[in-house]
Write a protein that holds these residues in place. Sequence first.
Motif, PDB file in Angstrom:
ATOM      1  N   ALA A  14      -8.153   2.832   4.803  1.00 57.34           N
ATOM      2  CA  ALA A  14      -7.688   1.793   3.889  1.00 57.34           C
ATOM      3  C   ALA A  14      -8.103   0.408   4.380  1.00 57.34           C
ATOM      4  O   ALA A  14      -8.527  -0.448   3.585  1.00 57.34           O
ATOM      5  CB  ALA A  14      -6.177   1.875   3.739  1.00 57.34           C
ATOM      6  N   LEU A  28       0.830  -1.217   0.000  1.00 53.43           N
ATOM      7  CA  LEU A  28       0.000   0.000   0.000  1.00 53.43           C
ATOM      8  C   LEU A  28       0.862   1.263   0.000  1.00 53.43           C
ATOM      9  O   LEU A  28       0.545   2.243  -0.686  1.00 53.43           O
ATOM     10  CB  LEU A  28      -0.932  -0.001   1.210  1.00 53.43           C
ATOM     11  CG  LEU A  28      -1.972  -1.134   1.266  1.00 53.43           C
ATOM     12  CD1 LEU A  28      -2.820  -1.004   2.527  1.00 53.43           C
ATOM     13  CD2 LEU A  28      -2.853  -1.120   0.025  1.00 53.43           C
ATOM     14  N   LYS A  61      -5.529   6.886  -3.494  1.00 46.87           N
ATOM     15  CA  LYS A  61      -4.244   7.355  -3.012  1.00 46.87           C
ATOM     16  C   LYS A  61      -4.407   8.276  -1.805  1.00 46.87           C
ATOM     17  O   LYS A  61      -5.417   8.969  -1.664  1.00 46.87           O
ATOM     18  CB  LYS A  61      -3.476   8.088  -4.112  1.00 46.87           C
ATOM     19  CG  LYS A  61      -2.878   7.152  -5.151  1.00 46.87           C
ATOM     20  CD  LYS A  61      -1.880   7.883  -6.028  1.00 46.87           C
ATOM     21  CE  LYS A  61      -1.154   6.903  -6.944  1.00 46.87           C
ATOM     22  NZ  LYS A  61      -0.116   7.580  -7.753  1.00 46.87           N
ATOM     23  N   VAL A  86      -0.953   4.612  -1.276  1.00 47.80           N
ATOM     24  CA  VAL A  86      -2.243   4.582  -0.586  1.00 47.80           C
ATOM     25  C   VAL A  86      -2.079   5.064   0.852  1.00 47.80           C
ATOM     26  O   VAL A  86      -2.814   5.948   1.312  1.00 47.80           O
ATOM     27  CB  VAL A  86      -2.842   3.161  -0.629  1.00 47.80           C
ATOM     28  CG1 VAL A  86      -4.152   3.111   0.168  1.00 47.80           C
ATOM     29  CG2 VAL A  86      -3.076   2.735  -2.069  1.00 47.80           C
TER      30      VAL A  86
END
Length: 608
Positions: free
Chosen positions: A356, A315, A349, A320
């Motif tokens: 997330a 990630l 992003k 992210v």
Amino acid sequence: MTEYGRGPGSEPWHPEDPLYGDGGWGGQEAQAAQSPYGGQPQHHPEQPQQPEYGDWGAGQQAGYDQGPQQYAQGQQQYGGHSPQQYTGQGGQGYPGQGGPQYDPNGRPYDQNDQNGQPYDQSGQQYDQNGQPYNGGWGTGQQYQQQHQVPYNGDPNDPYGDQAAAYAGQQPDQYGTPDAYPPPEPPGRRRAEPEPEPQRTDWDPGPDQGEHAFFAGGDDDDDGVDDDGDDPQSRRRGKGGKGSKGKGEKKSRSGCACLVVSLVFTSMIGGVGYFGYQFYQNRFGSAPDYAGDGTGEQVTVVIPKGAFGSVIGQRLKAAGVVKSVDAFVAAQSQNSEGDKIQPGSYLLKKQMSAESAVELMLDPKSQNNLVVREGQRNVTVYEAIDKQLDLPKGSTAKVAEEKYESLGLPDWANDDTDIKDPLEGFLYPATYPADKDMKPEAVLKEMVSQANKEYAKYDLEAKADDLGLDDPLQVVTVASLVQAEGITHDDFRKMAAVVYNRLKPTNDVTNQKLEFDSTYNYLKGQSEIDISVDEIRNYDDPYNTYFYKGLPPGPIGNPGGEALKAAVDPDGGAWMFFISIDGKKTDFTKTLADHEKLVQKFNERRKKD
């Protein structure tokens, strides 16, 4: 000019002369510790310099006549650098030094000699024997006439050799480099330079490797004068060549200070940085973004078996999350965090780690293609087309044309009657399938995963143990078990049914499997109610009601449990099976028991 006398000339010498120097130059008898030249004490070579023979006065002559003992005393005193010691005895005899001095007219300065006798007022000087004296500038002829000493004469005379040498008219020693410098008037005298301090072996000094900056010296004390010349180099005859000026010395010291400052600054900065990192790791929160991220979307593929730290690394690399630590912390704080599955996720992003984790747990974010256990290839091809936004049939065409380049094992596609060479090799799992990917890339990943799973078992050895021809038949048995079994508890008994019906001793079905699943596969359907006349009379290699033995290849993609059952079947003599309610499978060993279960199944269908 002689060594201690004074020859005729224009230089002022009497104290009454207006150009006379300091007051210490008078005719007074010099003190024992005072140099005969005034100023700083003279340092002469250790070897004493003998006065010229012709310059000796009456007092020296007297010392000469008095014998070796007194002369030895005078020689011993000569090293003390006192005017009295040069007179031979008590400082008598030298005009202008230890004895009486005279003005230019020949008058004695103190009107009396050292014996208390008045000098001749006419200006004539006499020696101690009453002979006229030439003022210290004679050639030594009188002495030679009165004292003729043959060369190498009396051996008892310690002065014989010297007298003979002077009689031989030796040249004036003032012309040689080793001679004493002649006396100068006080007005022209200069102070002698300070003697160079003797350096010991343990004191290297700046010129032997120690920099002046570390030696503690300053710019005025570094051994370089204002003209840029090293006095020590001049004394050694090196001159100005190679000498460095004060400016360069200061520059060198300044560079050293700069280097030390930079080193200290770097050390302080490094300590501060690592201290900050230590504090952040122990007590500070991990760097993290805020909010649900930007509008820019990105696909992140999470491999199978990835831990939280690996997921966080993926990630972070995709932009992210801001840090791995922030994601790991958010995942551990979420009660469902450990349920994140491998696959492809469509994320945004610059998301906060908490956002997330929540989005990855939402099925809507999963941009994956899932191959289910027992699923046929034709269904998988359609799913790939849909996931990659391709026209229908695109992936099936690629599989048909490029199957040989997708990584199949050598023992695959062993039969020309196989309908699809990739059947059984699109292993059930979750695969990333983004729109930017090509169908062959997705297919190759599935085949690769199947090879990894099949490599866990020695399929060739298992095939021999089970009476099968090759590993492909083992996979085919696994696909039949997967298709006919309802639950994983059914798989081992289902595998036993397959192997028992394939035995040559099977006189009930005559080595025919008679599985409806094989007929449905060749038809591309999934029907339960199939006419007996239709199924028994349809000629196709995959129709196990028509042909003995196994079909040419797998009829689907078996999962791990079905494969395990295929290589390790139940040891029972199970020959028949049926599911009355569609939730449970009943297995029997005899045809009579099987027919009873078939009757119950028909009765149940009538009631429904």
